[in-house]
Design an enzyme around this catalytic site. Sequence first.
Site, mmCIF file in Angstrom:
data_model
loop_
_atom_site.group_PDB
_atom_site.id
_atom_site.type_symbol
_atom_site.label_atom_id
_atom_site.label_comp_id
_atom_site.label_asym_id
_atom_site.label_seq_id
_atom_site.Cartn_x
_atom_site.Cartn_y
_atom_site.Cartn_z
ATOM 1 C CD GLU A 257 -1.430 -2.377 1.939
ATOM 2 O OE1 GLU A 257 -0.196 -2.572 1.952
ATOM 3 O OE2 GLU A 257 -2.243 -3.187 2.402
ATOM 4 C CE LYS B 113 -4.076 -9.341 20.495
ATOM 5 N NZ LYS B 113 -3.918 -10.286 19.397
HETATM 6 P P1 ADP Z 1 1.382 -8.581 3.176
HETATM 7 O O1 ADP Z 1 0.727 -7.573 4.074
HETATM 8 O O2 ADP Z 1 0.398 -9.491 2.525
HETATM 9 O O3 ADP Z 1 2.561 -9.310 3.793
HETATM 10 P P2 ADP Z 1 3.220 -6.770 1.970
HETATM 11 O O4 ADP Z 1 4.221 -7.489 1.174
HETATM 12 O O5 ADP Z 1 2.700 -5.500 1.485
HETATM 13 O O6 ADP Z 1 1.996 -7.742 2.036
HETATM 14 O O7 ADP Z 1 3.796 -6.640 3.430
HETATM 15 C C1 ADP Z 1 3.837 -5.456 4.170
HETATM 16 C C2 ADP Z 1 4.069 -5.796 5.604
HETATM 17 O O8 ADP Z 1 5.340 -6.430 5.785
HETATM 18 C C3 ADP Z 1 4.137 -4.592 6.529
HETATM 19 O O9 ADP Z 1 2.866 -4.132 6.869
HETATM 20 C C4 ADP Z 1 4.899 -5.169 7.721
HETATM 21 O O10 ADP Z 1 4.055 -5.927 8.565
HETATM 22 C C5 ADP Z 1 5.867 -6.118 7.069
HETATM 23 N N1 ADP Z 1 7.190 -5.472 6.905
HETATM 24 C C6 ADP Z 1 7.684 -4.857 5.823
HETATM 25 N N2 ADP Z 1 8.938 -4.413 6.025
HETATM 26 C C7 ADP Z 1 9.265 -4.775 7.291
HETATM 27 C C8 ADP Z 1 10.424 -4.601 8.120
HETATM 28 N N3 ADP Z 1 11.528 -4.001 7.682
HETATM 29 N N4 ADP Z 1 10.372 -5.085 9.378
HETATM 30 C C9 ADP Z 1 9.273 -5.705 9.847
HETATM 31 N N5 ADP Z 1 8.151 -5.902 9.121
HETATM 32 C C10 ADP Z 1 8.140 -5.448 7.857
#
Ligand code: ADP
Length: 536
Positions: A326, A434
């Site tokens: 997004e 939780k």
């Molecule tokens: P999905 O939500 O289906 O996994 P995305 O590939 O768009 O699709 O993933 C985004 C999510 O990945 C973020 O909202 C977060 O939870 C996680 N994320 C992305 N980069 C990082 C990071 N550097 N450290 C921790 N979590 C991350």
Amino acid sequence: MMNTQLLVGPMLEHAETFFAKKEVISQTHDKLHRLTYKEIGQRTRKLMDSLQKLGVAKGDRVGTLAWNHHRHLEIYFAAPGMGAVLHTINIRLSPEHIVYIINHAQDKVLFIDEDILPLIEKIKSQLTTVETYIVMTDKAEVPESGLHPLYSYEELLAAGDPSTPFSEDIDENDPAGICYTSATTGKPKGVTYSHRGIVLHSYALGLADAAAISESDVGMPVVPQFHVNAWGMPFACTWFGSTQVMPGPRFTPQRLAAFIDTYKVTITAGVPTIWLALAKELSEGNYDTSSLRAVLCGGSAAPLGLIKTFEEKFRIPFYHAYGATETTPLVTFSRLKSYQQDLSDQEKLQERSRQGILVPGLKMKVMGANGPVAWNDQEMGELLLQGPWIADSYNGDDSNNAAFADGWFHTGDVVTVDEEGTIKIVDRTKDLIKSGGEWISSVDLENALMAHDSVFEASVVGIPDPKWQERPIACVVLKEGYNTTKEELLDFIRPQFASYWLPDDVLFFDEIPKTSVGKFLKRQLREQVKAIYSKS
Ligand code: ADP
């Protein structure tokens, strides 16, 4: 000031004009290709002409089912360059999800890599909007296939006009691309990228305090082109005239290491699982990686141990970044500030394992149960974002619109913020554990476990508990040759956590289930763990 439009097509035109001799090195199924930006530009223009002749018009969706290679790069510019919309499809999703997103996006044309044809043949009867299939192959003949009509990419190009202009009948807010989330937490959700969003995001990738992509770089996007546009690298690298190395279909850690060595890659990007595998390869093989100035890691939390291995063992600068489908995706980038340079090595590592600070151009707020949280690195809240490359809705899907309430994108990520404004992702809202009215971060426990020498991967999930509501269970994959025990691992992490944080159990696995883009698939893991306990 003039209000000129920020469009994707002219980014390639810039490369054709000013970096005509610079190259894209691309591995496909059958061979290695080397093409200059002048050639890529001409091929892209021919492709636009051929697509127009096939009836593709402004606003039509052009789907791709492809690995990282130069043809995929050409479609990145041809589709938006003619006013159509590039829809990159995650080929590792289940066939049901692929059918769903092709129909949902209303793809008119599908570009398909040769090895992915069988998958599409199986689902073709369920595709309701596709009129034309185009296979990307190095072979002279179009492969035998049940798809009709099926054209060969190179034959289409041969018939195209290399002087076809990029369309000027486009508003910068028009859609340029579509990508669906990788379904880590449910059904894929579609996000539309505007021309303006992609151009501004590309500028952000060029900022010195972000990825600093420039002409002198040799960029190798390892993150798939079907996953958030390979984090925007192909757009930025092309625009800035960087050499690009595309690792192609079904690449191995050996190929990545060899490409870094041979083509003197300076910057590359991917998820932690890729870098874990590359670290293993670099330890076992004999590669020169001295050209690398930046390995970008995101998609899920980069374990501290991984950053340390790259930086201390291989002397490769390793940067943690955060984003989502997004958000196009770059949101934060982790670098030390000038006055943090005299921290101890351990403090520097700790700081750099955080997700970093917001890149300029975006706005954030972090909302706890009682409003914005204090920047004390203690209070947890959900990260909310605004900015010109942040989505404002999901495509044709009102059921998830709560994620965009009040003009902010609610990331679903729980963070703490320190006084520097540096965020730390504590967990996804859905994965936070939780326990007895307190929150336990599965990510913190995973990082602590992965710092143990014998641990290859660790994932922590919460399972229902009659007394505490939920309790953490650690699932660990040991490196080959180790037989570390549960007690040893718990003793190792015990000093870092309050006692109630410690996992109730450590289960050893051969493999942790992963999503199509290499993230821990906690939904499935949780079910596996529950099944283990219900049997015992
Ligand atoms: P999905 O939500 O289906 O996994 P995305 O590939 O768009 O699709 O993933 C985004 C999510 O990945 C973020 O909202 C977060 O939870 C996680 N994320 C992305 N980069 C990082 C990071 N550097 N450290 C921790 N979590 C991350």
